[in-house]
Design an enzyme around this catalytic site. Structure first.
Site, PDB file in Angstrom:
ATOM      1  N   GLU A 135      81.304  20.215 -59.041  1.00  0.00           N
ATOM      2  CA  GLU A 135      81.392  19.475 -57.779  1.00  0.00           C
ATOM      3  C   GLU A 135      82.760  18.827 -57.606  1.00  0.00           C
ATOM      4  O   GLU A 135      83.576  18.804 -58.532  1.00  0.00           O
ATOM      5  CB  GLU A 135      80.259  18.430 -57.723  1.00  0.00           C
ATOM      6  CG  GLU A 135      78.897  19.118 -57.718  1.00  0.00           C
ATOM      7  CD  GLU A 135      77.733  18.181 -57.485  1.00  0.00           C
ATOM      8  OE1 GLU A 135      77.901  16.943 -57.613  1.00  0.00           O
ATOM      9  OE2 GLU A 135      76.639  18.706 -57.170  1.00  0.00           O
ATOM     10  N   CYS A 172      79.279  26.695 -56.779  1.00  0.00           N
ATOM     11  CA  CYS A 172      77.958  26.858 -57.404  1.00  0.00           C
ATOM     12  C   CYS A 172      78.071  27.562 -58.760  1.00  0.00           C
ATOM     13  O   CYS A 172      79.048  28.278 -59.032  1.00  0.00           O
ATOM     14  CB  CYS A 172      77.050  27.700 -56.517  1.00  0.00           C
ATOM     15  SG  CYS A 172      76.610  26.947 -54.955  1.00  0.00           S
ATOM     16  N   GLU A 177      76.358  30.122 -59.904  1.00  0.00           N
ATOM     17  CA  GLU A 177      76.335  31.589 -59.838  1.00  0.00           C
ATOM     18  C   GLU A 177      77.726  32.136 -59.553  1.00  0.00           C
ATOM     19  O   GLU A 177      78.165  33.116 -60.153  1.00  0.00           O
ATOM     20  CB  GLU A 177      75.384  32.074 -58.735  1.00  0.00           C
ATOM     21  CG  GLU A 177      73.955  31.633 -58.887  1.00  0.00           C
ATOM     22  CD  GLU A 177      73.680  30.319 -58.155  1.00  0.00           C
ATOM     23  OE1 GLU A 177      74.414  29.342 -58.348  1.00  0.00           O
ATOM     24  OE2 GLU A 177      72.697  30.289 -57.391  1.00  0.00           O
ATOM     25  N   CYS A 208      71.813  30.163 -53.383  1.00  0.00           N
ATOM     26  CA  CYS A 208      72.083  29.833 -51.981  1.00  0.00           C
ATOM     27  C   CYS A 208      72.663  31.070 -51.277  1.00  0.00           C
ATOM     28  O   CYS A 208      73.033  32.066 -51.911  1.00  0.00           O
ATOM     29  CB  CYS A 208      73.054  28.656 -51.887  1.00  0.00           C
ATOM     30  SG  CYS A 208      74.764  29.076 -52.250  1.00  0.00           S
ATOM     31  N   CYS A 218      76.143  32.279 -52.394  1.00  0.00           N
ATOM     32  CA  CYS A 218      76.123  32.966 -53.692  1.00  0.00           C
ATOM     33  C   CYS A 218      75.500  34.350 -53.570  1.00  0.00           C
ATOM     34  O   CYS A 218      75.933  35.295 -54.234  1.00  0.00           O
ATOM     35  CB  CYS A 218      75.383  32.121 -54.728  1.00  0.00           C
ATOM     36  SG  CYS A 218      76.345  30.679 -55.229  1.00  0.00           S
TER      37      CYS A 218
HETATM   38  N1  THU Z   1      74.152  24.808 -56.367  1.00  0.00           N
HETATM   39  C1  THU Z   1      74.351  25.848 -57.244  1.00  0.00           C
HETATM   40  O1  THU Z   1      75.034  25.707 -58.257  1.00  0.00           O
HETATM   41  N2  THU Z   1      73.792  27.046 -56.930  1.00  0.00           N
HETATM   42  C2  THU Z   1      73.068  27.302 -55.812  1.00  0.00           C
HETATM   43  O2  THU Z   1      72.657  28.429 -55.573  1.00  0.00           O
HETATM   44  C3  THU Z   1      72.782  26.229 -54.862  1.00  0.00           C
HETATM   45  C4  THU Z   1      73.372  24.912 -55.164  1.00  0.00           C
HETATM   46  C5  THU Z   1      74.758  23.515 -56.687  1.00  0.00           C
HETATM   47  C6  THU Z   1      75.834  23.076 -55.721  1.00  0.00           C
HETATM   48  C7  THU Z   1      75.780  21.570 -55.843  1.00  0.00           C
HETATM   49  O3  THU Z   1      76.610  21.181 -56.933  1.00  0.00           O
HETATM   50  C8  THU Z   1      74.343  21.275 -56.218  1.00  0.00           C
HETATM   51  O4  THU Z   1      73.779  22.505 -56.636  1.00  0.00           O
HETATM   52  C9  THU Z   1      73.522  20.703 -55.076  1.00  0.00           C
HETATM   53  O5  THU Z   1      73.604  21.500 -53.944  1.00  0.00           O
END
Ligand code: THU
Length: 140
Positions: free
Chosen positions: A54, A63, A65, A96, A99
């Site tokens: 983040e 993310c 993935e 998401c 990704c």
């Molecule tokens: N996030 C992922 O790492 N992968 C996903 O497919 C969806 C969301 C992370 C992004 C962010 O740091 C946290 O989850 C909340 O959205």
């Protein structure tokens, strides 16, 4: 000519799930406190891990993935067979939309990437990228 690949084995799935769980330990998520780990399996058996990273400028967050896919590609591996992800949520979370599109770049109709999504409690589902993103956009 691209060849169909053999399905991945239950042992490979369990191993990749364990790698994703390990990857989650490195998650940098001070803003959401939602940690995600991912692991990408390549056709030669190599595995690349990723976690969510983040940023104070929230939109720059990457993310798990995508981190795992970018690690594999950066090491010269575009032949990605499967990706596993695990989040800190009780409820199972799948990749998401962004990704899914990034995974799609390395997936094809004849050799779709297997996607294993897992919850904190170990509940998991095994799908293909085609299940998650039918009719994927491609230029190649
Ligand atoms: N996030 C992922 O790492 N992968 C996903 O497919 C969806 C969301 C992370 C992004 C962010 O740091 C946290 O989850 C909340 O959205």
């Amino acid at each position: 000519m691209e060849k169909a690949r053999p399905p991945i084995t239950p042992q490979q799935i369990d191993n990749l799930r364990a790698e994703a769980r390990g990857a989650r330990d490195a998650a940098y998520c001070p803003y959401s406190n939602f940690s995600v780990g991912a692991a990408a399996l390549c056709s030669d058996g190599s595995i690349f891990r990723g976690c969510n990273v983040e940023n104070a400028s929230y939109g720059l967050t990457v993310c798990a993935e995508r981190s795992a896919i970018f690690a594999a590609v950066s090491a010269g591996h575009i032949d990605i067979v499967a990706i596993a992800l695990v989040s800190s949520a009780i409820k199972l979370a799948r990749p998401c939309g962004a990704c899914r599109q990034v995974i799609a770049e390395f997936s094809s109709a004849i050799a779709p990437i297997t996607v294993i999504s897992e919850s904190l409690g170990g509940e998991h589902v095994v799908e293909t990228l085609a299940d998650l993103l039918p009719g994927q956009f491609t230029l190649l």
